[in-house]
Design a protein around this motif. Structure first.
Motif, PDB file in Angstrom:
ATOM      1  N   TYR A 161     -35.780  -0.907  28.478  1.00 13.76           N
ATOM      2  CA  TYR A 161     -35.317  -0.763  27.099  1.00 13.76           C
ATOM      3  C   TYR A 161     -33.890  -1.269  26.940  1.00 13.76           C
ATOM      4  N   ASP A 162     -33.552  -1.666  25.707  1.00 12.70           N
ATOM      5  CA  ASP A 162     -32.207  -2.185  25.441  1.00 12.70           C
ATOM      6  C   ASP A 162     -31.162  -1.077  25.481  1.00 12.70           C
ATOM      7  N   TYR A 163     -31.548   0.100  24.993  1.00 11.01           N
ATOM      8  CA  TYR A 163     -30.597   1.205  24.865  1.00 11.01           C
ATOM      9  C   TYR A 163     -31.211   2.518  25.368  1.00 11.01           C
ATOM     10  N   ILE A 164     -30.346   3.361  25.907  1.00 13.91           N
ATOM     11  CA  ILE A 164     -30.730   4.709  26.316  1.00 13.91           C
ATOM     12  C   ILE A 164     -29.918   5.700  25.493  1.00 13.91           C
ATOM     13  N   VAL A 165     -30.606   6.627  24.849  1.00 14.75           N
ATOM     14  CA  VAL A 165     -29.935   7.682  24.092  1.00 14.75           C
ATOM     15  C   VAL A 165     -30.285   9.016  24.738  1.00 14.75           C
ATOM     16  N   VAL A 166     -29.281   9.699  25.240  1.00 13.52           N
ATOM     17  CA  VAL A 166     -29.503  11.014  25.866  1.00 13.52           C
ATOM     18  C   VAL A 166     -29.469  12.075  24.773  1.00 13.52           C
ATOM     19  N   ASN A 167     -30.573  12.772  24.618  1.00 15.10           N
ATOM     20  CA  ASN A 167     -30.678  13.782  23.574  1.00 15.10           C
ATOM     21  C   ASN A 167     -30.237  15.145  24.114  1.00 15.10           C
ATOM     22  N   ASP A 168     -28.912  15.331  24.137  1.00 11.40           N
ATOM     23  CA  ASP A 168     -28.347  16.622  24.528  1.00 11.40           C
ATOM     24  C   ASP A 168     -28.115  17.440  23.256  1.00 11.40           C
ATOM     25  N   LYS A 169     -27.224  16.933  22.395  1.00 12.48           N
ATOM     26  CA  LYS A 169     -27.015  17.540  21.083  1.00 12.48           C
ATOM     27  C   LYS A 169     -27.671  16.643  20.045  1.00 12.48           C
ATOM     28  N   LEU A 170     -28.524  17.214  19.211  1.00  9.49           N
ATOM     29  CA  LEU A 170     -29.292  16.447  18.237  1.00  9.49           C
ATOM     30  C   LEU A 170     -28.401  15.563  17.362  1.00  9.49           C
ATOM     31  N   GLU A 171     -27.323  16.129  16.829  1.00  8.56           N
ATOM     32  CA  GLU A 171     -26.452  15.377  15.919  1.00  8.56           C
ATOM     33  C   GLU A 171     -25.870  14.146  16.606  1.00  8.56           C
ATOM     34  N   ASP A 172     -25.477  14.302  17.877  1.00  9.10           N
ATOM     35  CA  ASP A 172     -24.902  13.178  18.621  1.00  9.10           C
ATOM     36  C   ASP A 172     -25.953  12.094  18.874  1.00  9.10           C
ATOM     37  N   ALA A 173     -27.171  12.522  19.198  1.00 11.75           N
ATOM     38  CA  ALA A 173     -28.253  11.572  19.469  1.00 11.75           C
ATOM     39  C   ALA A 173     -28.588  10.769  18.212  1.00 11.75           C
ATOM     40  N   VAL A 174     -28.623  11.443  17.067  1.00 13.78           N
ATOM     41  CA  VAL A 174     -28.899  10.762  15.798  1.00 13.78           C
ATOM     42  C   VAL A 174     -27.807   9.741  15.501  1.00 13.78           C
ATOM     43  N   GLU A 175     -26.553  10.118  15.697  1.00 17.26           N
ATOM     44  CA  GLU A 175     -25.440   9.204  15.461  1.00 17.26           C
ATOM     45  C   GLU A 175     -25.471   8.027  16.424  1.00 17.26           C
ATOM     46  N   ASP A 176     -25.885   8.274  17.665  1.00 18.59           N
ATOM     47  CA  ASP A 176     -26.000   7.185  18.641  1.00 18.59           C
ATOM     48  C   ASP A 176     -27.008   6.143  18.166  1.00 18.59           C
ATOM     49  N   VAL A 177     -28.161   6.608  17.679  1.00 19.62           N
ATOM     50  CA  VAL A 177     -29.186   5.671  17.193  1.00 19.62           C
ATOM     51  C   VAL A 177     -28.673   4.915  15.974  1.00 19.62           C
ATOM     52  N   LYS A 178     -28.013   5.612  15.069  1.00 17.97           N
ATOM     53  CA  LYS A 178     -27.439   4.953  13.887  1.00 17.97           C
ATOM     54  C   LYS A 178     -26.443   3.866  14.299  1.00 17.97           C
ATOM     55  N   SER A 179     -25.623   4.167  15.300  1.00 16.86           N
ATOM     56  CA  SER A 179     -24.628   3.201  15.780  1.00 16.86           C
ATOM     57  C   SER A 179     -25.294   1.965  16.368  1.00 16.86           C
ATOM     58  N   ILE A 180     -26.376   2.184  17.093  1.00 16.75           N
ATOM     59  CA  ILE A 180     -27.128   1.071  17.681  1.00 16.75           C
ATOM     60  C   ILE A 180     -27.652   0.159  16.572  1.00 16.75           C
ATOM     61  N   LEU A 181     -28.247   0.750  15.556  1.00 15.06           N
ATOM     62  CA  LEU A 181     -28.832  -0.042  14.476  1.00 15.06           C
ATOM     63  C   LEU A 181     -27.759  -0.775  13.683  1.00 15.06           C
ATOM     64  N   ARG A 182     -26.615  -0.132  13.464  1.00 11.34           N
ATOM     65  CA  ARG A 182     -25.513  -0.797  12.760  1.00 11.34           C
ATOM     66  C   ARG A 182     -25.037  -2.019  13.562  1.00 11.34           C
ATOM     67  N   ALA A 183     -24.862  -1.823  14.862  1.00 13.47           N
ATOM     68  CA  ALA A 183     -24.389  -2.917  15.723  1.00 13.47           C
ATOM     69  C   ALA A 183     -25.395  -4.066  15.769  1.00 13.47           C
ATOM     70  N   GLU A 184     -26.683  -3.731  15.853  1.00 10.90           N
ATOM     71  CA  GLU A 184     -27.712  -4.768  15.908  1.00 10.90           C
ATOM     72  C   GLU A 184     -27.717  -5.621  14.639  1.00 10.90           C
ATOM     73  N   LYS A 185     -27.459  -4.993  13.508  1.00 10.00           N
ATOM     74  CA  LYS A 185     -27.437  -5.725  12.231  1.00 10.00           C
ATOM     75  C   LYS A 185     -26.250  -6.682  12.156  1.00 10.00           C
ATOM     76  N   LEU A 186     -25.227  -6.444  12.968  1.00  8.29           N
ATOM     77  CA  LEU A 186     -24.035  -7.285  12.957  1.00  8.29           C
ATOM     78  C   LEU A 186     -24.078  -8.416  13.978  1.00  8.29           C
ATOM     79  N   ARG A 187     -25.132  -8.469  14.789  1.00  9.89           N
ATOM     80  CA  ARG A 187     -25.233  -9.527  15.789  1.00  9.89           C
ATOM     81  C   ARG A 187     -25.263 -10.893  15.113  1.00  9.89           C
ATOM     82  N   TYR A 188     -24.578 -11.851  15.723  1.00 11.45           N
ATOM     83  CA  TYR A 188     -24.478 -13.203  15.154  1.00 11.45           C
ATOM     84  C   TYR A 188     -25.855 -13.802  14.868  1.00 11.45           C
TER      85      TYR A 188
END
Length: 201
Positions: A161-188
């Motif tokens: 997989y491209d990314y690993i998200v460790v689901n320790d705290k739910l809120e942090d895991a959700v933000e991690d996924v959001k960050s991944i998607l934001r970054a992917e949308k900015l790829r050249y």
């Protein structure tokens, strides 16, 4: 309009994938869940095209032969798979499509759609995973042990997989996924056409 993302999300049972996705869908109107096709009969309350596309085994086989299924698997003598047409249609409209599938299906998608965004959600440890499964209180000891054994096999596939998200705290895991998607949308590579047309570069 930019093309939408194809997002593959996998996790072992009890990994919290469903809860994370629920939070994501609540906060992002552009996200949509891919609806799978299945040859099993509808259960009470299920609607065609909502929970699943319900098809016959003959229809499913025909879809496979025509290349209309992106990935598929067999479970309890029934087939399950991701129809290609709705995913293409939605992403062309700019929608980000989530495929909530297991690791074998994820590998099939990676081959067919190399630019998909693949995310593997993992628990902090197998001990935490076991605790979550037991806290559900809905399964037998034998079922829990089988799920843990399956999880060990699935975790070995996380490197694909491209990314690993460790689901320790739910809120942090959700933000991690959001960050991944934001970054992917900015790829050249995802913005090249827009840059070419608007800036002439």
């Amino acid at each position: 309009m930019s093309k939408g993302l194809v997002i593959v999300i996998s996790a072992p049972s009890g990994g919290g994938k469903g809860t994370i996705l629920k939070k994501l869908f609540e906060s992002d109107d552009n996200l949509t869940l891919s609806v799978s096709a299945t040859t099993r009969a509808p259960r009470p309350g299920e609607e065609n095209g909502v929970q699943y596309y319900f098809v016959t085994k003959e229809e499913f086989s025909e879809m496979l032969e025509k290349g209309e299924i992106l990935e598929h698997a067999e479970f309890c003598d029934n087939y399950y798979g991701t129809p290609k047409a709705p995913v293409v249609e939605l992403t062309e409209k700019g929608k980000d499509v989530v495929l909530e599938i297991e690791v074998k299906g994820g590998a099939q998608i990676k081959k067919l759609i190399p630019d998909c965004v693949s995310i593997f959600i993992t628990p902090v440890s197998l001990e935490v995973l076991e605790k979550r499964l037991r806290n559900r209180g809905t399964e037998t000891e034998d079922a829990i042990l089988k799920r843990l054994a399956t999880a060990k096999v699935e975790l070995k596939e996380a490197h694909n997989y491209d990314y690993i998200v460790v689901n320790d705290k739910l809120e942090d895991a959700v933000e991690d996924v959001k960050s991944i998607l934001r970054a992917e949308k900015l790829r050249y590579i995802r913005n090249k056409e827009n840059l070419d047309s608007s800036l002439g570069i």
